[in-house]
Design a protein around this motif. Structure first.
Motif, PDB file in Angstrom:
ATOM      1  N   LYS A  79       0.847  -1.189   0.000  1.00 49.01           N
ATOM      2  CA  LYS A  79       0.000   0.000   0.000  1.00 49.01           C
ATOM      3  C   LYS A  79       0.884   1.241   0.000  1.00 49.01           C
ATOM      4  CE  LYS A  79      -3.965   2.107   2.347  1.00 49.01           C
ATOM      5  NZ  LYS A  79      -4.871   2.042   3.513  1.00 49.01           N
ATOM      6  N   GLU A  80       0.568   2.146  -0.912  1.00 48.88           N
ATOM      7  CA  GLU A  80       1.327   3.388  -1.021  1.00 48.88           C
ATOM      8  C   GLU A  80       0.364   4.509  -1.394  1.00 48.88           C
ATOM      9  OE1 GLU A  80       4.665   5.432  -0.398  1.00 48.88           O
ATOM     10  OE2 GLU A  80       4.806   3.244  -0.510  1.00 48.88           O
ATOM     11  N   GLU A  81       0.314   5.545  -0.537  1.00 49.34           N
ATOM     12  CA  GLU A  81      -0.555   6.714  -0.778  1.00 49.34           C
ATOM     13  C   GLU A  81      -2.001   6.296  -1.077  1.00 49.34           C
ATOM     14  OE1 GLU A  81       1.063   9.366  -3.673  1.00 49.34           O
ATOM     15  OE2 GLU A  81       2.877   9.770  -2.485  1.00 49.34           O
ATOM     16  N   ASN A  82      -2.533   5.409  -0.233  1.00 47.63           N
ATOM     17  CA  ASN A  82      -3.935   4.961  -0.296  1.00 47.63           C
ATOM     18  C   ASN A  82      -4.263   4.075  -1.497  1.00 47.63           C
ATOM     19  OD1 ASN A  82      -4.721   6.307   2.091  1.00 47.63           O
ATOM     20  ND2 ASN A  82      -4.844   8.236   0.954  1.00 47.63           N
ATOM     21  N   PHE A  83      -3.254   3.673  -2.271  1.00 46.49           N
ATOM     22  CA  PHE A  83      -3.477   2.732  -3.364  1.00 46.49           C
ATOM     23  C   PHE A  83      -2.811   1.397  -3.029  1.00 46.49           C
ATOM     24  CE2 PHE A  83      -3.976   6.734  -5.785  1.00 46.49           C
ATOM     25  CZ  PHE A  83      -5.186   6.469  -6.409  1.00 46.49           C
ATOM     26  N   TYR A  84      -3.446   0.312  -3.500  1.00 48.90           N
ATOM     27  CA  TYR A  84      -2.893  -1.022  -3.309  1.00 48.90           C
ATOM     28  C   TYR A  84      -2.216  -1.467  -4.615  1.00 48.90           C
ATOM     29  CZ  TYR A  84      -5.739  -1.264   0.928  1.00 48.90           C
ATOM     30  OH  TYR A  84      -6.288  -1.030   2.161  1.00 48.90           O
ATOM     31  N   TYR A  85      -0.942  -1.820  -4.513  1.00 43.82           N
ATOM     32  CA  TYR A  85      -0.169  -2.269  -5.665  1.00 43.82           C
ATOM     33  C   TYR A  85       0.141  -3.757  -5.536  1.00 43.82           C
ATOM     34  CZ  TYR A  85       0.857   2.710  -6.534  1.00 43.82           C
ATOM     35  OH  TYR A  85       0.759   4.049  -6.787  1.00 43.82           O
ATOM     36  N   TYR A  86       0.204  -4.452  -6.688  1.00 45.48           N
ATOM     37  CA  TYR A  86       0.681  -5.833  -6.649  1.00 45.48           C
ATOM     38  C   TYR A  86       1.538  -6.123  -7.876  1.00 45.48           C
ATOM     39  CZ  TYR A  86      -3.507  -6.907  -9.534  1.00 45.48           C
ATOM     40  OH  TYR A  86      -4.492  -6.933 -10.505  1.00 45.48           O
ATOM     41  N   LEU A  87       2.404  -7.134  -7.729  1.00 48.38           N
ATOM     42  CA  LEU A  87       3.414  -7.450  -8.735  1.00 48.38           C
ATOM     43  C   LEU A  87       3.229  -8.876  -9.233  1.00 48.38           C
ATOM     44  CD1 LEU A  87       6.144  -6.154  -9.895  1.00 48.38           C
ATOM     45  CD2 LEU A  87       7.282  -7.615  -8.204  1.00 48.38           C
ATOM     46  N   THR A  88       3.279  -9.051 -10.559  1.00 45.25           N
ATOM     47  CA  THR A  88       3.169 -10.379 -11.169  1.00 45.25           C
ATOM     48  C   THR A  88       4.278 -10.544 -12.213  1.00 45.25           C
ATOM     49  OG1 THR A  88       1.756  -9.691 -13.029  1.00 45.25           O
ATOM     50  CG2 THR A  88       0.640 -10.274 -10.962  1.00 45.25           C
ATOM     51  N   PRO A  89       4.514 -11.773 -12.653  1.00 45.26           N
ATOM     52  CA  PRO A  89       5.427 -11.940 -13.787  1.00 45.26           C
ATOM     53  C   PRO A  89       4.857 -11.220 -15.018  1.00 45.26           C
ATOM     54  CG  PRO A  89       4.952 -14.052 -12.743  1.00 45.26           C
ATOM     55  CD  PRO A  89       3.999 -13.063 -12.152  1.00 45.26           C
ATOM     56  N   TRP A  90       5.724 -10.747 -15.869  1.00 42.49           N
ATOM     57  CA  TRP A  90       5.276 -10.149 -17.136  1.00 42.49           C
ATOM     58  C   TRP A  90       5.069 -11.287 -18.134  1.00 42.49           C
ATOM     59  CZ3 TRP A  90       3.473  -5.673 -18.905  1.00 42.49           C
ATOM     60  CH2 TRP A  90       3.360  -5.526 -20.293  1.00 42.49           C
ATOM     61  N   ILE A  91       3.887 -11.330 -18.756  1.00 39.21           N
ATOM     62  CA  ILE A  91       3.594 -12.387 -19.730  1.00 39.21           C
ATOM     63  C   ILE A  91       3.609 -11.788 -21.127  1.00 39.21           C
ATOM     64  CG2 ILE A  91       1.906 -14.086 -20.532  1.00 39.21           C
ATOM     65  CD1 ILE A  91       3.152 -14.785 -17.861  1.00 39.21           C
ATOM     66  N   ASP A  92       4.542 -12.226 -21.928  1.00 36.45           N
ATOM     67  CA  ASP A  92       4.582 -11.820 -23.332  1.00 36.45           C
ATOM     68  C   ASP A  92       3.741 -12.797 -24.131  1.00 36.45           C
ATOM     69  OD1 ASP A  92       5.942  -9.483 -24.029  1.00 36.45           O
ATOM     70  OD2 ASP A  92       7.858 -10.391 -23.491  1.00 36.45           O
TER      71      ASP A  92
END
Length: 332
Positions: A79-92
């Protein structure tokens, strides 16, 4: 850009490059791997359901759900500045011009997810009927609304292009609502006291942008529902154009059915969702109440698009009847 970098620090990732893909998604390269970082629409209220999707995916080994990376604090998100972020693998995923291939692959992916997370139970038909009572009443009211509109338009000396188009649709839309009511009755109106019913982990917003390389991405609206929810949503997104891929969808459904078998009653539920007139009625109401700033041309296009989707629903009913109901009725 500083915000993205700050979020990535929570994952111990120090980017060589960050490329903006959309307003909410960036592609990250750290010199070794590529990642997709998203600023989500998740809220405090929806966060728990979203995390539950990934717990279920891990527990049931659902490899078709694209995983998320854990932060250095072992969290699914940052959580950063009231937003929720998430990370995934990049799929080409290479651009494939064969839409039939895309549709079939997405249906195969859906079938695997639905099968691996399937929960089956018996529910009383009275309880099921109760849950559809409001919708059944809405259908009856819809027929009244449709009749009022056609009577009003046909009484006018000159009709607008929108009104004229609606009058040509009238019988077809009424037929769709009638079919919908028949399918509701076939789901809960027979003599059975209990009905075998299933629920699965559903994406609830399936479309081609969320299907990549055999994975379904973006599970922010995910949850346990009947698979008919995913199927009908996906089919609606594929239809509405003059050249909608009806045969391709039907063929892809036979592939789906081999992996995650639905009963005829459950197929009727797909029909019910596809024949729902609320989208068509919404366009009609916006015109009647003058609640839209769209041009006459665009309103006509929108009405025709929604009618084509209802047409697809009517053809779907025929397809199910010919392909599955007739087989079920044959004696052993």
């Amino acid at each position: 850009m500083n915000i993205w970098k700050k979020v990535l620090e929570a994952y111990h990732i120090y980017p060589v490059s960050i490329e903006k893909q959309t307003e909410r998604v960036v592609k990250v390269f750290d010199g070794m791997q590529e990642y997709a970082l998203k600023r989500s629409f998740l809220t405090e209220q929806t966060m728990e359901n979203w995390q539950h999707v990934y717990r279920i995916a891990r527990e049931k080994n659902v490899t078709e759900i694209l995983p998320v990376y854990l932060t250095r604090d072992n969290a699914f998100f940052h959580k950063e500045e009231n937003f929720y972020y998430y990370l995934t693998p990049w799929i080409d995923s290479p651009e494939v011009t064969d839409s039939a291939y895309n549709i079939e692959r997405t249906m195969q992916t859906l079938a695997q997810i639905h099968k691996k997370t399937r929960q089956t139970s018996r529910i009383k038909s009275d309880r099921l009927k109760e849950s559809f009572q409001g919708f059944s009443s809405f259908c009856k009211q819809s027929l009244d609304q449709l009749h009022v509109r056609v009577t009003d338009y046909e009484s006018r000396k000159y009709m607008s292009p929108f009104e004229l188009l609606y009058c040509t649709h009238y019988k077809g839309v009424c037929h769709a609502v009638g079919l919908l009511q028949d399918k509701l009755y076939q789901i809960y109106g027979e003599e059975e006291t209990e009905i075998l019913w299933s629920s699965s982990l559903c994406h609830q917003r399936v479309d081609d942008t969320h299907s990549k390389g055999g994975y379904l991405i973006n599970w922010e609206s995910g949850g346990f529902e009947h698979p008919a929810r995913d199927l009908s949503h996906y089919f609606r997104g594929l239809t509405g154009a003059y050249n909608q891929p009806e045969e391709t969808i039907q063929q892809a459904f036979t592939v789906y059915q081999k992996t995650n078998h639905l009963t005829v009653k459950e197929m009727h539920l797909v029909s019910v969702y596809l024949l729902n007139p609320s989208f068509y009625l919404s366009v009609l109401k916006n015109y009647t109440d003058r609640r839209t700033k769209k041009s006459m041309v665009n309103q006509v296009k929108e009405l025709q698009q929604q009618f084509r989707r209802l047409e697809f629903g009517m053809n779907w009913v025929e397809f199910i009847q010919e392909t599955y109901e007739s087989k079920e009725e044959q004696p052993d």
